[in-house]
Design a protein around this motif. Structure first.
Motif, PDB file in Angstrom:
ATOM      1  N   LEU A 192      15.911  12.246  11.782  1.00  0.00           N
ATOM      2  CA  LEU A 192      16.969  12.438  12.762  1.00  0.00           C
ATOM      3  C   LEU A 192      17.773  13.700  12.433  1.00  0.00           C
ATOM      4  O   LEU A 192      18.116  14.476  13.333  1.00  0.00           O
ATOM      5  CB  LEU A 192      17.883  11.224  12.790  1.00  0.00           C
ATOM      6  CG  LEU A 192      19.072  11.308  13.758  1.00  0.00           C
ATOM      7  CD1 LEU A 192      18.584  11.449  15.200  1.00  0.00           C
ATOM      8  CD2 LEU A 192      19.974  10.081  13.612  1.00  0.00           C
ATOM      9  N   SER A 193      18.065  13.904  11.163  1.00  0.00           N
ATOM     10  CA  SER A 193      18.803  15.100  10.752  1.00  0.00           C
ATOM     11  C   SER A 193      18.044  16.361  11.131  1.00  0.00           C
ATOM     12  O   SER A 193      18.645  17.357  11.573  1.00  0.00           O
ATOM     13  CB  SER A 193      19.062  15.073   9.241  1.00  0.00           C
ATOM     14  OG  SER A 193      19.896  13.987   8.881  1.00  0.00           O
ATOM     15  N   TYR A 194      16.732  16.317  10.990  1.00  0.00           N
ATOM     16  CA  TYR A 194      15.909  17.474  11.358  1.00  0.00           C
ATOM     17  C   TYR A 194      15.987  17.731  12.860  1.00  0.00           C
ATOM     18  O   TYR A 194      16.122  18.880  13.297  1.00  0.00           O
ATOM     19  CB  TYR A 194      14.462  17.235  10.929  1.00  0.00           C
ATOM     20  CG  TYR A 194      13.521  18.330  11.375  1.00  0.00           C
ATOM     21  CD1 TYR A 194      13.606  19.601  10.812  1.00  0.00           C
ATOM     22  CD2 TYR A 194      12.563  18.103  12.356  1.00  0.00           C
ATOM     23  CE1 TYR A 194      12.752  20.615  11.228  1.00  0.00           C
ATOM     24  CE2 TYR A 194      11.711  19.109  12.778  1.00  0.00           C
ATOM     25  CZ  TYR A 194      11.812  20.364  12.207  1.00  0.00           C
ATOM     26  OH  TYR A 194      10.974  21.365  12.624  1.00  0.00           O
ATOM     27  N   LEU A 195      15.909  16.667  13.661  1.00  0.00           N
ATOM     28  CA  LEU A 195      15.968  16.839  15.113  1.00  0.00           C
ATOM     29  C   LEU A 195      17.293  17.474  15.537  1.00  0.00           C
ATOM     30  O   LEU A 195      17.320  18.422  16.330  1.00  0.00           O
ATOM     31  CB  LEU A 195      15.806  15.486  15.813  1.00  0.00           C
ATOM     32  CG  LEU A 195      14.417  14.848  15.795  1.00  0.00           C
ATOM     33  CD1 LEU A 195      14.460  13.514  16.532  1.00  0.00           C
ATOM     34  CD2 LEU A 195      13.385  15.756  16.426  1.00  0.00           C
ATOM     35  N   ILE A 196      18.400  16.955  15.031  1.00  0.00           N
ATOM     36  CA  ILE A 196      19.710  17.486  15.407  1.00  0.00           C
ATOM     37  C   ILE A 196      19.885  18.913  14.900  1.00  0.00           C
ATOM     38  O   ILE A 196      20.509  19.752  15.568  1.00  0.00           O
ATOM     39  CB  ILE A 196      20.838  16.580  14.881  1.00  0.00           C
ATOM     40  CG1 ILE A 196      20.708  15.166  15.461  1.00  0.00           C
ATOM     41  CG2 ILE A 196      22.198  17.163  15.225  1.00  0.00           C
ATOM     42  CD1 ILE A 196      20.749  15.106  16.980  1.00  0.00           C
ATOM     43  N   SER A 197      19.319  19.212  13.738  1.00  0.00           N
ATOM     44  CA  SER A 197      19.428  20.582  13.207  1.00  0.00           C
ATOM     45  C   SER A 197      18.703  21.582  14.098  1.00  0.00           C
ATOM     46  O   SER A 197      19.146  22.729  14.238  1.00  0.00           O
ATOM     47  CB  SER A 197      18.881  20.644  11.772  1.00  0.00           C
ATOM     48  OG  SER A 197      17.468  20.477  11.759  1.00  0.00           O
ATOM     49  N   THR A 198      17.594  21.166  14.718  1.00  0.00           N
ATOM     50  CA  THR A 198      16.907  22.075  15.637  1.00  0.00           C
ATOM     51  C   THR A 198      17.758  22.338  16.874  1.00  0.00           C
ATOM     52  O   THR A 198      17.747  23.444  17.432  1.00  0.00           O
ATOM     53  CB  THR A 198      15.543  21.514  16.068  1.00  0.00           C
ATOM     54  OG1 THR A 198      15.722  20.286  16.796  1.00  0.00           O
ATOM     55  CG2 THR A 198      14.650  21.254  14.866  1.00  0.00           C
ATOM     56  N   ALA A 199      18.523  21.328  17.299  1.00  0.00           N
ATOM     57  CA  ALA A 199      19.430  21.523  18.439  1.00  0.00           C
ATOM     58  C   ALA A 199      20.566  22.472  18.068  1.00  0.00           C
ATOM     59  O   ALA A 199      20.964  23.327  18.873  1.00  0.00           O
ATOM     60  CB  ALA A 199      19.978  20.180  18.899  1.00  0.00           C
ATOM     61  N   LEU A 200      21.082  22.334  16.848  1.00  0.00           N
ATOM     62  CA  LEU A 200      22.121  23.252  16.380  1.00  0.00           C
ATOM     63  C   LEU A 200      21.588  24.672  16.305  1.00  0.00           C
ATOM     64  O   LEU A 200      22.300  25.634  16.622  1.00  0.00           O
ATOM     65  CB  LEU A 200      22.635  22.798  15.015  1.00  0.00           C
ATOM     66  CG  LEU A 200      23.455  21.506  14.994  1.00  0.00           C
ATOM     67  CD1 LEU A 200      23.692  21.049  13.557  1.00  0.00           C
ATOM     68  CD2 LEU A 200      24.782  21.714  15.705  1.00  0.00           C
ATOM     69  N   ARG A 201      20.346  24.812  15.872  1.00  0.00           N
ATOM     70  CA  ARG A 201      19.720  26.137  15.854  1.00  0.00           C
ATOM     71  C   ARG A 201      19.678  26.730  17.258  1.00  0.00           C
ATOM     72  O   ARG A 201      20.011  27.901  17.466  1.00  0.00           O
ATOM     73  CB  ARG A 201      18.297  26.017  15.305  1.00  0.00           C
ATOM     74  CG  ARG A 201      17.470  27.307  15.341  1.00  0.00           C
ATOM     75  CD  ARG A 201      15.995  26.993  15.312  1.00  0.00           C
ATOM     76  NE  ARG A 201      15.581  26.245  16.491  1.00  0.00           N
ATOM     77  CZ  ARG A 201      14.509  25.450  16.537  1.00  0.00           C
ATOM     78  NH1 ARG A 201      13.770  25.285  15.461  1.00  0.00           N
ATOM     79  NH2 ARG A 201      14.219  24.808  17.652  1.00  0.00           N
ATOM     80  N   ASP A 202      19.285  25.916  18.237  1.00  0.00           N
ATOM     81  CA  ASP A 202      19.197  26.410  19.613  1.00  0.00           C
ATOM     82  C   ASP A 202      20.569  26.806  20.149  1.00  0.00           C
ATOM     83  O   ASP A 202      20.709  27.817  20.854  1.00  0.00           O
ATOM     84  CB  ASP A 202      18.556  25.351  20.513  1.00  0.00           C
ATOM     85  CG  ASP A 202      17.094  25.116  20.181  1.00  0.00           C
ATOM     86  OD1 ASP A 202      16.476  25.995  19.552  1.00  0.00           O
ATOM     87  OD2 ASP A 202      16.568  24.033  20.542  1.00  0.00           O
TER      88      ASP A 202
END
Length: 401
Positions: free
Chosen positions: A197-207
């Motif tokens: 889950l942390s990885y998924l949200i981090s990709t959104a923060l990157r975007d």
């Protein structure tokens, strides 16, 4: 935060000044622009949805608005009452969420979670529900924190004199409030102790971050449209990959540019929030991807619906130069691009004149079609999660736009 402080915040928000533009006469009626339902109808569906999830979404904002840390920051907002700083408009949007922001991200995530969660009551089910609520809340907090940070004013060094003291102070408050929300959201994410889950949200923060550097910008970092292309493949395929979004041959193609900009600006975050709710429920990758695509297309549908009223003759609000009607109009009449390509500050644009020219094109019809296409895709994906009360309520929310 006391009730008195909340009232002070509301007064502060109400005193904020907004840039206005003159309305433009056109043969299109208001009904040609407005998708959104009367507030009473929308509120009724929202209340019904909150009963289903058992969690009033107004508490999502209140839980951090009522914190001691935020109360200390909010006290400083009183010092910039009457200024034209964007943080005042942002405060109004947050405090009057029901009327100014008809995109209940957290509620949708909770409804999706309810649709896929076990119906039996157990300690494990209760824990899952609490984790999904935390996910919905932190997604809203990231969204709000990013929105606040986008309202900073760029003040050149040579202009930072006593006349700019209020704006400089307001910038500092905006940075602190935005940082508080983002840090708190990341702390909540860490407490969920789920690496995937942390990885998924981090990709959104990157975007979200990459979106702030995409395409041309004015002096205030407001986005400017790309030069229209004479020939382009105007479609954008959204997939569930966590790799960076594809930016090849984007600028100048209306649908591709609009879709990418809005994926950067929140579509990816909402999609990952929906995907995360399914991940927490233990569903497989295929189900997670469906949830992500549902969230992305629903966010895009909402965005298209929210842009249309800005071009209603009775609406006096300024509009974004990268909104769908503008991009469609530039593609149809490239000479319009010459009038705005070298703009140093979007506030200098004659919005009255530009709106009149946009309304002479078929950009409104194309934007309505863009909304319909994304809304239909969102409904098709949410229907894959079964026939139940939660799914039916989500479809009702989509249909009322």
């Amino acid at each position: 935060m006391s009730y008195t402080m909340i009232r002070h915040l509301r007064r502060t928000a109400m005193l904020s000044q907004q840039i206005r533009v003159e309305s433009t006469m056109t043969n299109l009626t208001q009904e040609d622009f407005v998708f959104r339902p009367p507030l009473a109808n929308w509120s009724k569906i929202i209340r019904e949805a909150e009963k289903i999830v058992g969690y009033p979404t107004s508490f999502m904002n209140l839980r951090w608005l009522l914190s001691d840390e935020f109360a200390n920051l909010a006290m400083h907002l009183r010092k910039i009452v009457g200024s034209n700083h964007p943080i005042m408009k942002t405060a109004k949007t947050v405090l009057y969420n029901e009327q100014n922001n008809l995109q209940p991200w957290g509620l949708i995530i909770l409804l999706l979670a309810k649709a896929i969660s076990p119906t039996t009551h157990s300690l494990q089910t209760s824990t899952l529900t609490e984790h999904q609520r935390m996910l919905a809340e932190l997604t809203e907090m990231i969204r709000t924190g990013h929105y606040i940070h986008k309202g900073l004013l760029n003040i050149p060094m040579e202009e930072r004199d006593e006349k700019k003291d209020t704006s400089m102070f307001a910038n500092k408050i905006a940075i602190l409030i935005g940082d508080y929300l983002l840090v708190t959201a990341n702390g909540m994410l860490a407490r969920l102790r789920n690496q995937d889950l942390s990885y998924l949200i981090s990709t959104a923060l990157r975007d979200l971050s990459e979106g702030e550097f995409f395409g041309p910008r004015d002096s205030q970092n407001m986005p400017l449209p790309g030069k229209p292309l004479s020939r382009s493949i105007d479609s954008f395929k959204i997939n569930g990959d966590t790799i960076p979004l594809n930016v090849t041959d984007i600028l100048g193609s209306p649908i591709r540019e609009w879709t990418l900009r809005n994926m950067y600006n929140g579509g990816s975050l909402f999609g990952r929030g929906c995907e995360g709710a399914v991940l927490l429920a233990g569903k497989d990758i295929a189900e997670q991807k469906k949830a992500y695509l549902f969230g992305c297309h629903l966010c895009l549908a909402w965005q298209a619906a929210s842009e249309l009223p800005k071009f209603c003759p009775e609406n006096k609000e300024p509009f974004s130069l990268v909104s769908a009607p503008v991009l469609f109009a530039l593609n149809e009449s490239p000479e319009l691009y010459e009038e705005i390509k070298d703009i140093n500050n979007v506030s200098c644009i004659d919005y009255d004149d530009l709106k009149a020219k946009i309304l002479k094109t078929d950009s409104i019809q194309k934007t309505k079609l863009l909304y319909t296409q994304n809304a239909d895709k969102a409904k098709s994906y949410i229907e894959m999660f079964g026939d139940n009360e939660s799914v039916d309520t989500i479809k009702r929310l989509i249909n009322t736009l």
